[in-house]
Motif scaffolding. Structure first.
Motif, mmCIF file in Angstrom:
data_model
loop_
_atom_site.group_PDB
_atom_site.id
_atom_site.type_symbol
_atom_site.label_atom_id
_atom_site.label_comp_id
_atom_site.label_asym_id
_atom_site.label_seq_id
_atom_site.Cartn_x
_atom_site.Cartn_y
_atom_site.Cartn_z
ATOM 1 N N UNK A 136 1.588 0.241 -6.589
ATOM 2 C CA UNK A 136 1.488 1.697 -6.731
ATOM 3 C C UNK A 136 1.749 2.477 -5.456
ATOM 4 N N UNK A 137 1.879 1.775 -4.339
ATOM 5 C CA UNK A 137 2.072 2.452 -3.044
ATOM 6 C C UNK A 137 3.511 2.943 -2.922
ATOM 7 N N UNK A 138 3.718 4.240 -2.691
ATOM 8 C CA UNK A 138 5.112 4.728 -2.600
ATOM 9 C C UNK A 138 5.758 4.415 -1.252
ATOM 10 N N UNK A 142 8.626 6.444 1.204
ATOM 11 C CA UNK A 142 8.214 6.811 2.558
ATOM 12 C C UNK A 142 9.208 6.298 3.589
ATOM 13 N N UNK A 143 9.558 5.039 3.470
ATOM 14 C CA UNK A 143 10.427 4.408 4.461
ATOM 15 C C UNK A 143 11.842 5.000 4.389
ATOM 16 N N UNK A 282 -5.882 -5.264 -2.443
ATOM 17 C CA UNK A 282 -5.162 -4.130 -1.873
ATOM 18 C C UNK A 282 -4.001 -4.590 -0.990
ATOM 19 N N UNK A 296 0.508 4.170 8.437
ATOM 20 C CA UNK A 296 0.131 3.136 7.474
ATOM 21 C C UNK A 296 0.007 3.739 6.082
ATOM 22 N N UNK A 297 0.323 2.951 5.083
ATOM 23 C CA UNK A 297 0.141 3.379 3.710
ATOM 24 C C UNK A 297 -0.548 2.237 2.972
ATOM 25 N N UNK A 298 -1.499 2.591 2.132
ATOM 26 C CA UNK A 298 -2.483 1.631 1.613
ATOM 27 C C UNK A 298 -2.765 1.917 0.147
ATOM 28 N N UNK A 299 -2.894 0.891 -0.663
ATOM 29 C CA UNK A 299 -3.252 1.107 -2.066
ATOM 30 C C UNK A 299 -3.210 -0.181 -2.851
ATOM 31 N N UNK A 300 -3.289 -0.052 -4.174
ATOM 32 C CA UNK A 300 -3.314 -1.240 -5.022
ATOM 33 C C UNK A 300 -1.902 -1.793 -5.156
ATOM 34 N N UNK A 306 -1.426 0.762 -11.646
ATOM 35 C CA UNK A 306 -0.849 1.114 -10.349
ATOM 36 C C UNK A 306 0.661 0.863 -10.300
ATOM 37 N N UNK A 308 2.705 0.624 -12.855
ATOM 38 C CA UNK A 308 3.345 1.569 -13.781
ATOM 39 C C UNK A 308 3.480 2.947 -13.138
ATOM 40 N N UNK A 309 2.507 3.324 -12.319
ATOM 41 C CA UNK A 309 2.570 4.613 -11.616
ATOM 42 C C UNK A 309 3.850 4.711 -10.789
ATOM 43 N N UNK A 313 7.183 7.064 -11.455
ATOM 44 C CA UNK A 313 7.678 7.951 -10.393
ATOM 45 C C UNK A 313 9.192 7.796 -10.246
ATOM 46 N N UNK B 145 5.535 13.550 -5.579
ATOM 47 C CA UNK B 145 6.516 12.702 -6.270
ATOM 48 C C UNK B 145 5.996 11.279 -6.499
ATOM 49 N N UNK B 148 3.344 11.168 -9.104
ATOM 50 C CA UNK B 148 3.545 12.162 -10.174
ATOM 51 C C UNK B 148 2.995 11.678 -11.520
ATOM 52 N N UNK B 149 2.924 10.355 -11.714
ATOM 53 C CA UNK B 149 2.438 9.837 -12.997
ATOM 54 C C UNK B 149 0.909 9.851 -13.086
ATOM 55 N N UNK B 291 -3.776 6.626 -12.508
ATOM 56 C CA UNK B 291 -3.087 5.349 -12.710
ATOM 57 C C UNK B 291 -3.176 4.473 -11.468
ATOM 58 N N UNK B 292 -3.002 5.056 -10.310
ATOM 59 C CA UNK B 292 -2.860 4.267 -9.084
ATOM 60 C C UNK B 292 -4.211 3.834 -8.515
ATOM 61 N N UNK B 294 -7.300 4.019 -5.999
ATOM 62 C CA UNK B 294 -7.477 4.506 -4.629
ATOM 63 C C UNK B 294 -6.276 4.184 -3.760
ATOM 64 N N UNK B 295 -5.848 5.170 -2.983
ATOM 65 C CA UNK B 295 -4.755 4.934 -2.041
ATOM 66 C C UNK B 295 -5.033 5.724 -0.774
ATOM 67 N N UNK B 296 -4.362 5.358 0.302
ATOM 68 C CA UNK B 296 -4.548 6.091 1.551
ATOM 69 C C UNK B 296 -3.245 6.132 2.319
ATOM 70 N N UNK B 298 -1.852 7.226 6.344
ATOM 71 C CA UNK B 298 -2.447 7.317 7.680
ATOM 72 C C UNK B 298 -1.354 7.474 8.721
#
Lengths: 431, 431
Positions: A136-138, A142-143, A282, A296-300, A306, A308-309, A313, B145, B148-149, B291-292, B294-296, B298
């Protein structure tokens, strides 16, 4: 309201999640957008897949993917079959039939990225794959877009939830690798055949994709150094902890003067490193860019909703027309990226954690550190315990930065010493 | 190669960074794209700003913003003037003259977002503002974006580097607020007049923007509860640490059955919360989506090059034509979002840290906990020390979840007790 028609091929966990979001009466997409993707058809070779969710009559279910691939009324094909054979045929057929493709398939892109991107460009279509790395992490967006003003210097990622779950349990609960793997399999966090995950191959596939986006290169996956977690022992986790480090399986890409370092292996991170507190299933990816510095980007990193999210997108990105612009203006999608030269592991430089099993006799430390010194490896810290295992004692050394080639030469000399028993274990460090 | 022409208005720190990236001979943009934004002009009311970097002859420098605003050869205006008066005029004029706008101006968007978005839609143009929140962190794109889901459920952010720097120094180095602020001013991390940062106003502006993107609402900034860090005392940081919490200034948005909670205040986070290890000038935002999960995200929340990284990402988004699609298809940019009803602070429910200053006499704890109990507030843990300050002893209580209205009523009763001295301090908790 503009409608864009979507067909899903592969109704496994992720496919079901995607269908749920697209069919939801109170869909967030309807709340947010004027243009809405509409699910028209689902294909799965298993006819029972039809019953995974309640399908409205307007949604076709078929066991023949061709029904969707040849339907001129479908604009986007979502490939969720997995693997690199049938999936490849599906993607090529979709592109040839004038459909944009969304996929979560890391293996497919890692192995055949350039070929498929060329094919997509040739047909004026796009391939989107946000869900292929980090669930689910975009991270792809980002990159690719968020950090476009940066020359990427380094990518460090925990990109496999199964191995991170196992290492977290080993670290927090003191359970051996074998037992933890079994537990992960029972919980559905690991496959029956866990090889792809635990041997780091899945991480290597994701690393190849990240390297393509971040550095604009084509990668031969077979040349990525790949060491999994199946040989990790609890004692190494303990000693490393005592020295101030946490053990994680990292996918690492680093820019060198020419070419890249690309490697997947268990890695020691200082406790205060942001990745060292990423636990359980995670995922997280650290990126160092020339302008942005450390981020940093963090998530499931996995799971039905996640992932499917991320797929949805991508579907929206295609439906709005943005994916097509991105795909057709960025050089990384030309399919013409140069194949990168991957640095030999002997050339990498890092700190090393070394665990020797030695006979408790005067002068042993002097002998070992002498050989290390002869190979330009100096020692930063030492742990020596009286506690014997099978008549031997563990000797743990943390080195300063050294070249791996030198380390390997030193270790092969040290192996000859009669005071050194068993296999010497070494782990690489990232600061 | 397609060229898109850019004019920068405001050559401060960020403007200089943006110009550096656009003018760089080895620009990452040239490496990555076929369409490249080209810097045509810079305007700054200070004529000396011209000398901040070496400008090639093709780049006009002017002290009159109108020169760029009326130049038909410029497609994108980058507004980096700051504030909400002149900047507003510049943005409106740019839109009226058919130019897309990129800005880093959080105050402008927090106060006049709807009006400016309507104006942009009316002229078929776009406003992009990635750099307005979280500096180099691509949080706007992620929320808009990448997720978005998702129905967004909660946003927790450390979005002000100045206050995070001060709190980190107070926590790690045991330095009082006043001294730390001075140090931050010397280092350039805090303004001469630090009010906007230390009183949480800057965070509230950013929260208004995040709430708009995340929840699709218009926010009246004045109604956001806003409590800064200028009253934070070292002792509260110590006691909280002992109880397992780290103190951070958080911007918080939470979905309620109707309306939103929107608040900025010093907040206790459990040590293992991902935000509690975000230190120094770094920013981070946690988002919980339907859906996602928890995310972060940074990264560096301020500074010349990190912020320029985000501005240039926006410029590229406009240059490629994606920003226009996004802006004109997403309902949040219609300028028609409903003004959200912000929950009264008395209605919020959280755990509370309470520090009383009491006379050391039998029965004090019973009296205080009795009053709390009468107001349906139960106690989770207690710290009582013998160490006296001015003849009083500190009594620290951590409550279970309670309603703030009840807490305030209880505290006003407790204030009447003759054993309670000085002001009682309370801090809210996020788990």
């Amino acid at each position: 309201m503009k409608r864009i028609h979507v067909g899903i091929i592969g109704m496994g966990t992720i496919g079901t999640g995607v269908a749920k979001i697209l069919l939801e009466a109170n869909s967030p997409l309807r709340e947010k957008l004027d243009t809405v993707p509409v699910l028209m058809g689902i294909a799965d070779c298993n006819p029972d897949a039809k019953n995974k969710i309640a399908l409205p009559p307007a949604v076709t279910f078929t066991t023949d993917a061709n029904t969707l691939l040849h339907d001129p009324n479908i604009h986007i094909i979502v490939e969720l079959v997995g693997g690199a054979t049938i999936a490849k045929e599906i993607v090529i057929k979709a592109l040839e039939n004038g459909k944009d493709v969304v996929t979560a398939n890391k293996m497919l892109l890692a192995l055949h990225g350039s070929e498929l991107f060329r094919k997509a460009r040739q047909h004026g279509k796009s391939i989107s794959f946000e869900a292929s790395v980090g669930g689910g992490i975009p991270i792809i967006a980002e990159l690719r877009d968020g950090l476009i003003a940066n020359k990427i210097e380094c990518i460090l990622g925990i990109v496999n939830g199964t191995t991170n779950y196992i290492l977290t349990r080993m670290t927090k609960e003191n359970v051996e690798y074998g037992a933890t793997l079994k537990e992960a399999q029972t919980l559905g966090y690991a496959e029956k055949d866990p090889t792809m995950d635990v041997e780091g191959i899945d991480s290597a596939h994701k690393l190849a994709i990240l390297a393509r986006i971040g550095f604009g290169v084509d990668v031969n996956c077979e040349n990525i150094y790949c060491e999994g977690i199946s040989k990790v022992e609890l004692s190494d986790i303990w000693y490393a902890h005592e020295l101030g480090y946490t053990l994680k399986l990292l996918a690492i890409a680093k820019k060198r003067e020419s070419g890249l370092e690309l490697r997947v292996h268990p890695t020691l991170l200082p406790h205060e490193h942001p990745l060292s507190s990423v636990n359980g299933v995670f995922n997280a990816i650290c990126i160092k860019g020339s302008a942005v510095g450390d981020s940093m980007i963090y998530g499931r990193g996995a799971g039905e909703m996640p992932t499917a999210s991320a797929v949805v997108a991508d579907i929206v990105d295609v439906a709005l027309g943005r994916a097509n612009i991105t795909f057709n203006t960025m050089k990384i999608f030309s399919g013409q990226c140069e194949r990168v030269s991957i640095a030999d592991m002997k050339e990498i430089k890092t700190r090393y954690y070394l665990r020797f099993s030695v006979i408790d006799r005067p002068g042993v430390l002097a002998k070992i550190s002498g050989i290390l010194g002869n190979h330009e490896i100096s020692i930063a810290s030492v742990i020596q315990r009286q506690a014997k295992e099978k008549g031997h004692v563990p000797l743990i050394l943390m080195t300063h930065i050294a070249e791996e080639g030198n380390l390997l030469n030193a270790l092969s000399e040290i192996k000859q010493l009669d005071v050194v028993k068993d296999q010497t274990r070494f782990l690489r460090v990232e600061e």
